[in-house]
Design a protein around this motif. Structure first.
Motif, PDB file in Angstrom:
ATOM      1  N   ILE A 218       0.832  -1.204   0.000  1.00  0.00           N
ATOM      2  CA  ILE A 218       0.000   0.000   0.000  1.00  0.00           C
ATOM      3  C   ILE A 218       0.865   1.252   0.000  1.00  0.00           C
ATOM      4  O   ILE A 218       0.589   2.227  -0.722  1.00  0.00           O
ATOM      5  CB  ILE A 218      -0.956  -0.008   1.218  1.00  0.00           C
ATOM      6  CG1 ILE A 218      -1.990  -1.122   1.068  1.00  0.00           C
ATOM      7  CG2 ILE A 218      -1.649   1.343   1.372  1.00  0.00           C
ATOM      8  CD1 ILE A 218      -2.886  -1.294   2.276  1.00  0.00           C
ATOM      9  N   VAL A 219       1.933   1.260   0.796  1.00  0.00           N
ATOM     10  CA  VAL A 219       2.839   2.412   0.844  1.00  0.00           C
ATOM     11  C   VAL A 219       3.473   2.654  -0.526  1.00  0.00           C
ATOM     12  O   VAL A 219       3.600   3.802  -0.969  1.00  0.00           O
ATOM     13  CB  VAL A 219       3.918   2.196   1.928  1.00  0.00           C
ATOM     14  CG1 VAL A 219       5.044   3.222   1.796  1.00  0.00           C
ATOM     15  CG2 VAL A 219       3.295   2.291   3.308  1.00  0.00           C
ATOM     16  N   LEU A 220       3.857   1.590  -1.210  1.00  0.00           N
ATOM     17  CA  LEU A 220       4.422   1.738  -2.550  1.00  0.00           C
ATOM     18  C   LEU A 220       3.411   2.353  -3.509  1.00  0.00           C
ATOM     19  O   LEU A 220       3.756   3.212  -4.328  1.00  0.00           O
ATOM     20  CB  LEU A 220       4.889   0.380  -3.075  1.00  0.00           C
ATOM     21  CG  LEU A 220       6.161  -0.187  -2.455  1.00  0.00           C
ATOM     22  CD1 LEU A 220       6.386  -1.619  -2.909  1.00  0.00           C
ATOM     23  CD2 LEU A 220       7.360   0.681  -2.839  1.00  0.00           C
ATOM     24  N   GLY A 221       2.162   1.910  -3.428  1.00  0.00           N
ATOM     25  CA  GLY A 221       1.123   2.491  -4.276  1.00  0.00           C
ATOM     26  C   GLY A 221       0.903   3.964  -3.981  1.00  0.00           C
ATOM     27  O   GLY A 221       0.779   4.785  -4.901  1.00  0.00           O
ATOM     28  N   LEU A 222       0.871   4.313  -2.698  1.00  0.00           N
ATOM     29  CA  LEU A 222       0.694   5.716  -2.325  1.00  0.00           C
ATOM     30  C   LEU A 222       1.876   6.567  -2.775  1.00  0.00           C
ATOM     31  O   LEU A 222       1.703   7.711  -3.200  1.00  0.00           O
ATOM     32  CB  LEU A 222       0.507   5.830  -0.807  1.00  0.00           C
ATOM     33  CG  LEU A 222      -0.778   5.219  -0.241  1.00  0.00           C
ATOM     34  CD1 LEU A 222      -0.777   5.299   1.279  1.00  0.00           C
ATOM     35  CD2 LEU A 222      -2.015   5.918  -0.807  1.00  0.00           C
ATOM     36  N   LEU A 223       3.080   6.002  -2.684  1.00  0.00           N
ATOM     37  CA  LEU A 223       4.264   6.726  -3.148  1.00  0.00           C
ATOM     38  C   LEU A 223       4.181   6.991  -4.647  1.00  0.00           C
ATOM     39  O   LEU A 223       4.508   8.091  -5.114  1.00  0.00           O
ATOM     40  CB  LEU A 223       5.522   5.917  -2.817  1.00  0.00           C
ATOM     41  CG  LEU A 223       6.850   6.507  -3.300  1.00  0.00           C
ATOM     42  CD1 LEU A 223       7.105   7.870  -2.666  1.00  0.00           C
ATOM     43  CD2 LEU A 223       8.001   5.554  -2.987  1.00  0.00           C
ATOM     44  N   GLY A 224       3.744   5.993  -5.409  1.00  0.00           N
ATOM     45  CA  GLY A 224       3.588   6.182  -6.847  1.00  0.00           C
ATOM     46  C   GLY A 224       2.575   7.266  -7.179  1.00  0.00           C
ATOM     47  O   GLY A 224       2.802   8.084  -8.077  1.00  0.00           O
ATOM     48  N   VAL A 225       1.459   7.288  -6.452  1.00  0.00           N
ATOM     49  CA  VAL A 225       0.433   8.311  -6.677  1.00  0.00           C
ATOM     50  C   VAL A 225       0.985   9.693  -6.348  1.00  0.00           C
ATOM     51  O   VAL A 225       0.775  10.668  -7.100  1.00  0.00           O
ATOM     52  CB  VAL A 225      -0.811   8.012  -5.826  1.00  0.00           C
ATOM     53  CG1 VAL A 225      -1.796   9.179  -5.884  1.00  0.00           C
ATOM     54  CG2 VAL A 225      -1.494   6.734  -6.312  1.00  0.00           C
ATOM     55  N   LEU A 226       1.693   9.808  -5.234  1.00  0.00           N
ATOM     56  CA  LEU A 226       2.252  11.103  -4.827  1.00  0.00           C
ATOM     57  C   LEU A 226       3.252  11.626  -5.848  1.00  0.00           C
ATOM     58  O   LEU A 226       3.221  12.805  -6.232  1.00  0.00           O
ATOM     59  CB  LEU A 226       2.917  10.964  -3.457  1.00  0.00           C
ATOM     60  CG  LEU A 226       3.598  12.218  -2.901  1.00  0.00           C
ATOM     61  CD1 LEU A 226       2.586  13.342  -2.721  1.00  0.00           C
ATOM     62  CD2 LEU A 226       4.301  11.913  -1.584  1.00  0.00           C
ATOM     63  N   LEU A 227       4.144  10.757  -6.315  1.00  0.00           N
ATOM     64  CA  LEU A 227       5.126  11.173  -7.311  1.00  0.00           C
ATOM     65  C   LEU A 227       4.448  11.581  -8.620  1.00  0.00           C
ATOM     66  O   LEU A 227       4.874  12.542  -9.272  1.00  0.00           O
ATOM     67  CB  LEU A 227       6.124  10.037  -7.567  1.00  0.00           C
ATOM     68  CG  LEU A 227       7.080   9.715  -6.419  1.00  0.00           C
ATOM     69  CD1 LEU A 227       7.903   8.482  -6.748  1.00  0.00           C
ATOM     70  CD2 LEU A 227       7.998  10.898  -6.122  1.00  0.00           C
ATOM     71  N   SER A 228       3.399  10.867  -8.994  1.00  0.00           N
ATOM     72  CA  SER A 228       2.670  11.211 -10.206  1.00  0.00           C
ATOM     73  C   SER A 228       2.014  12.582 -10.084  1.00  0.00           C
ATOM     74  O   SER A 228       2.031  13.380 -11.041  1.00  0.00           O
ATOM     75  CB  SER A 228       1.617  10.140 -10.502  1.00  0.00           C
ATOM     76  OG  SER A 228       0.854  10.464 -11.640  1.00  0.00           O
ATOM     77  N   LEU A 229       1.443  12.876  -8.932  1.00  0.00           N
ATOM     78  CA  LEU A 229       0.813  14.187  -8.723  1.00  0.00           C
ATOM     79  C   LEU A 229       1.845  15.312  -8.779  1.00  0.00           C
ATOM     80  O   LEU A 229       1.609  16.361  -9.387  1.00  0.00           O
ATOM     81  CB  LEU A 229       0.082  14.206  -7.377  1.00  0.00           C
ATOM     82  CG  LEU A 229      -1.182  13.353  -7.281  1.00  0.00           C
ATOM     83  CD1 LEU A 229      -1.730  13.375  -5.861  1.00  0.00           C
ATOM     84  CD2 LEU A 229      -2.240  13.837  -8.257  1.00  0.00           C
ATOM     85  N   ILE A 230       3.011  15.093  -8.146  1.00  0.00           N
ATOM     86  CA  ILE A 230       4.061  16.106  -8.174  1.00  0.00           C
ATOM     87  C   ILE A 230       4.536  16.339  -9.606  1.00  0.00           C
ATOM     88  O   ILE A 230       4.748  17.479 -10.037  1.00  0.00           O
ATOM     89  CB  ILE A 230       5.233  15.677  -7.270  1.00  0.00           C
ATOM     90  CG1 ILE A 230       4.785  15.656  -5.807  1.00  0.00           C
ATOM     91  CG2 ILE A 230       6.424  16.621  -7.449  1.00  0.00           C
ATOM     92  CD1 ILE A 230       5.819  15.097  -4.858  1.00  0.00           C
ATOM     93  N   PHE A 231       4.685  15.251 -10.355  1.00  0.00           N
ATOM     94  CA  PHE A 231       5.136  15.385 -11.741  1.00  0.00           C
ATOM     95  C   PHE A 231       4.097  16.137 -12.563  1.00  0.00           C
ATOM     96  O   PHE A 231       4.455  16.972 -13.402  1.00  0.00           O
ATOM     97  CB  PHE A 231       5.381  14.004 -12.341  1.00  0.00           C
ATOM     98  CG  PHE A 231       5.911  14.045 -13.740  1.00  0.00           C
ATOM     99  CD1 PHE A 231       7.277  14.120 -13.971  1.00  0.00           C
ATOM    100  CD2 PHE A 231       5.063  14.026 -14.837  1.00  0.00           C
ATOM    101  CE1 PHE A 231       7.782  14.180 -15.261  1.00  0.00           C
ATOM    102  CE2 PHE A 231       5.547  14.085 -16.126  1.00  0.00           C
ATOM    103  CZ  PHE A 231       6.914  14.159 -16.342  1.00  0.00           C
ATOM    104  N   ARG A 232       2.830  15.864 -12.342  1.00  0.00           N
ATOM    105  CA  ARG A 232       1.787  16.558 -13.113  1.00  0.00           C
ATOM    106  C   ARG A 232       1.790  18.042 -12.834  1.00  0.00           C
ATOM    107  O   ARG A 232       1.592  18.855 -13.751  1.00  0.00           O
ATOM    108  CB  ARG A 232       0.416  15.958 -12.779  1.00  0.00           C
ATOM    109  CG  ARG A 232       0.169  14.608 -13.409  1.00  0.00           C
ATOM    110  CD  ARG A 232      -1.285  14.229 -13.321  1.00  0.00           C
ATOM    111  NE  ARG A 232      -1.564  12.965 -13.983  1.00  0.00           N
ATOM    112  CZ  ARG A 232      -2.774  12.477 -14.179  1.00  0.00           C
ATOM    113  NH1 ARG A 232      -3.834  13.166 -13.758  1.00  0.00           N
ATOM    114  NH2 ARG A 232      -2.947  11.330 -14.795  1.00  0.00           N
TER     115      ARG A 232
END
Length: 253
Positions: A218-232
């Protein structure tokens, strides 16, 4: 704006609800109820482990990704500008691109060491390099000759025209590389790492701490979402001119 937020949140909420309902009465050791997983998540990751595991993983990911971004854009611009250089390097680029980065993890670890962060950073950088490099080459090759002629007429540096014009293509490669970076971060930590999210997930799995193992996923999934939002957000600001030009072109049709 509200519709976009609702549309973005709707599917995750539905999936979480389904997970909760399907596992609510689960007696399987390997599929514990979601309530049990969420119960141990704060104690597992938001204490000392945030400093000893999450922070090193993020640091390796960012260092490897930024190295790949700098090298990929610089080399891609040079190769895209020069037809001779492109002809010389294209066979080698196609060869190395065809090699899956996870295959190189044991080889890199053999030379750079299993326990340190160097092998992990190199693995992430190599895996992220190819989409950035190849997209940059294609973006530079696609720059309108009229723009280059205009830059020469006004005696402007070529990169002042090439980089903005190739920006959308570079951003596409960088976005693809970011997801690869998360995957390689985890894979590289499975080989002899003493800390990191991937190493912790393997440790939980080997010690049969199944709920804690699921919290790592779950932490890995949340990290991926956070990085995607920052990149956007970064992409939205960097390519604001491109969206304005595209909207104006559509309005003129």
């Amino acid at each position: 704006m509200i519709r976009r937020i609702v549309a973005a949140v709707a599917l995750p909420v539905v999936l979480i609800a389904l997970w909760w309902l399907l596992t609510a009465n689960s007696t399987s050791y390997f599929w514990p109820p979601l309530a049990d997983i969420l119960k141990v998540l704060p104690d597992t990751w938001f204490g000392e482990r945030a400093r000893t595991d999450i922070a090193p993983s993020i640091a390796r990911l960012l260092i490897g990704y930024l190295c790949a971004l700098v090298i990929g854009v610089a080399a891609g611009v040079a190769i895209g500008i020069s037809p001779v250089l492109r002809a010389l390097t294209e066979p080698s680029l196609e060869f190395f691109r065809a090699i899956p980065p996870p295959v190189l993890v044991p080889v890199i670890a053999l030379f750079a060491g299993y326990t340190g962060s160097l092998s992990k950073v190199i693995t992430i950088a190599l895996g992220c390099l190819w989409p950035i490099l190849l997209n940059t080459v294609e973006g530079v090759r696609g720059v309108d000759e009229v723009l280059l002629d205009t830059a020469r007429s006004y005696r402007l540096p070529r990169h002042s025209v090439i980089l903005p014009a190739a920006g959308p293509q570079i951003a596409a490669g960088a976005r693809q590389a970011l997801s690869i970076a998360v995957i390689l971060m985890v894979i590289s930590e499975l080989f002899g790492a003493s800390n990191g999210i991937g190493a912790s997930v393997v440790q939980f799995q080997r010690s049969f701490a199944v709920p804690q193992m699921w919290t790592g996923i779950i932490v890995l999934g949340l990290l991926g979402v956070l990085l995607s939002l920052i990149f956007r957000v970064a992409e939205h600001r960097a390519l604001a001119w491109y969206r304005g030009w595209r909207d104006a072109e559509r309005a003129s049709r």
